[in-house]
Motif scaffolding. Structure first.
Motif, short mmCIF file in Angstrom:
data_model
loop_
_atom_site.label_atom_id
_atom_site.label_comp_id
_atom_site.label_asym_id
_atom_site.label_seq_id
_atom_site.Cartn_x
_atom_site.Cartn_y
_atom_site.Cartn_z
N SER A 54 -1.19 4.55 6.19
CA SER A 54 -0.93 2.89 7.17
C SER A 54 0.31 2.77 6.00
O SER A 54 0.82 2.75 5.47
N TYR A 55 0.55 0.58 6.44
CA TYR A 55 1.25 0.51 5.85
C TYR A 55 1.05 0.04 4.26
O TYR A 55 0.02 -0.13 4.09
N GLY A 56 2.33 0.23 3.50
CA GLY A 56 2.28 0.28 2.34
C GLY A 56 2.01 0.74 1.50
O GLY A 56 1.98 1.07 0.60
N SER A 122 7.47 5.17 1.84
CA SER A 122 7.07 4.68 2.09
C SER A 122 6.37 4.34 3.21
O SER A 122 7.31 4.58 3.94
N THR A 126 3.10 -0.33 10.79
CA THR A 126 1.59 -0.36 10.86
C THR A 126 0.47 1.10 10.43
O THR A 126 -0.20 0.92 9.67
N ILE A 159 9.74 -2.18 -0.20
CA ILE A 159 8.20 -2.92 -0.07
C ILE A 159 7.74 -3.66 -1.42
O ILE A 159 8.31 -3.07 -2.20
N GLU A 160 7.43 -4.21 -1.24
CA GLU A 160 6.77 -4.86 -2.54
C GLU A 160 6.17 -4.00 -3.36
O GLU A 160 5.27 -3.49 -2.34
N GLU A 161 6.26 -3.43 -4.57
CA GLU A 161 5.46 -3.80 -5.23
C GLU A 161 4.36 -3.93 -5.19
O GLU A 161 2.69 -2.89 -5.79
N LYS A 162 3.60 -4.77 -5.34
CA LYS A 162 2.55 -5.53 -5.44
C LYS A 162 1.60 -4.41 -4.06
O LYS A 162 -0.05 -4.39 -3.50
N ASP A 163 2.41 -4.17 -2.94
CA ASP A 163 1.42 -4.02 -1.34
C ASP A 163 1.51 -2.80 -1.20
O ASP A 163 0.93 -2.15 -0.54
N ALA A 164 2.71 -2.20 -2.31
CA ALA A 164 1.99 -0.56 -3.23
C ALA A 164 0.58 0.18 -2.77
O ALA A 164 0.01 0.09 -3.17
N ILE A 165 0.12 1.13 -1.82
CA ILE A 165 -1.29 1.53 -2.22
C ILE A 165 -0.73 3.16 -2.72
O ILE A 165 0.18 3.73 -2.58
#
Length: 181
Positions: A54-56, A122, A126, A159-165
């Protein structure tokens, strides 16, 4: 099929010739003979893997060491990803450099990543379904990784590092300078 060189030695973008009409489209995803003629690289693959994310989700940077090293031919079958290859071959003129490209279900591009490279991606959409063709079988004892946000590499993952899963393994991967490859 068109082959484009990337700034990294032995790493190639493969662009298919797509035939479209009112019924849909057709393209040859890979041709070992053409690939070898155009690149001089071995294009024989023994294992196919698929992942859905999924995203992130950020997977990487991964590689196989020694006799279990793997070349990969990667593509995105559904959705889109930002795909990264890092040259980990210490004797290479592009050692420590990275290349990124968007692979998605619209451009149908593939990236050939030779043995001795780290790889990751990354997810930009969606969800994404990602395909890996490998020229060697996976061996758990030979797996290695490099930290995705290593400052010496300075990779832009789009992608923003805070959004990385991230997986636990990817969160705790060693830095590039620690040379576990």
């Amino acid at each position: 099929m068109k082959i484009q060189e990337t700034p990294l030695k032995d790493c190639y973008i493969i662009e298919p010739t797509i035939f479209e009409d009112e019924r849909g489209y057709f393209f040859e995803k890979f041709n070992e003979k053409k690939f070898e003629e155009l690149t001089g690289m071995n294009g024989h693959f023994v294992q196919d893997n698929i992942s859905k994310s999924s995203y992130g989700v950020l997977r990487g940077l991964h590689f196989q060491k020694g006799e279990h090293a793997q070349a990969k031919l990667v593509s995105c079958l559904e959705g889109g990803v930002w795909d990264i290859a890092v040259d980990l071959r210490e004797n290479s003129p592009t050692f420590g450099q990275w290349f990124g490209i968007e692979l998605n279900d619209e451009n149908k591009l593939q990236l050939y990543i030779p043995r001795g490279f780290g790889h990751g991606f990354s997810v930009l959409s969606t969800t994404a379904v990602f395909s890996y063709k490998c020229d060697n079988f996976y061996n758990k004892e030979s797996e290695g990784s490099v930290k995705f946000n290593d400052p010496d590499l300075g990779i832009d993952w789009k992608i923003e590092e805070k959004d990385a899963i991230l997986s636990y393994k990817d969160q705790n991967a060693p830095n590039f300078k620690d040379r576990n490859f």
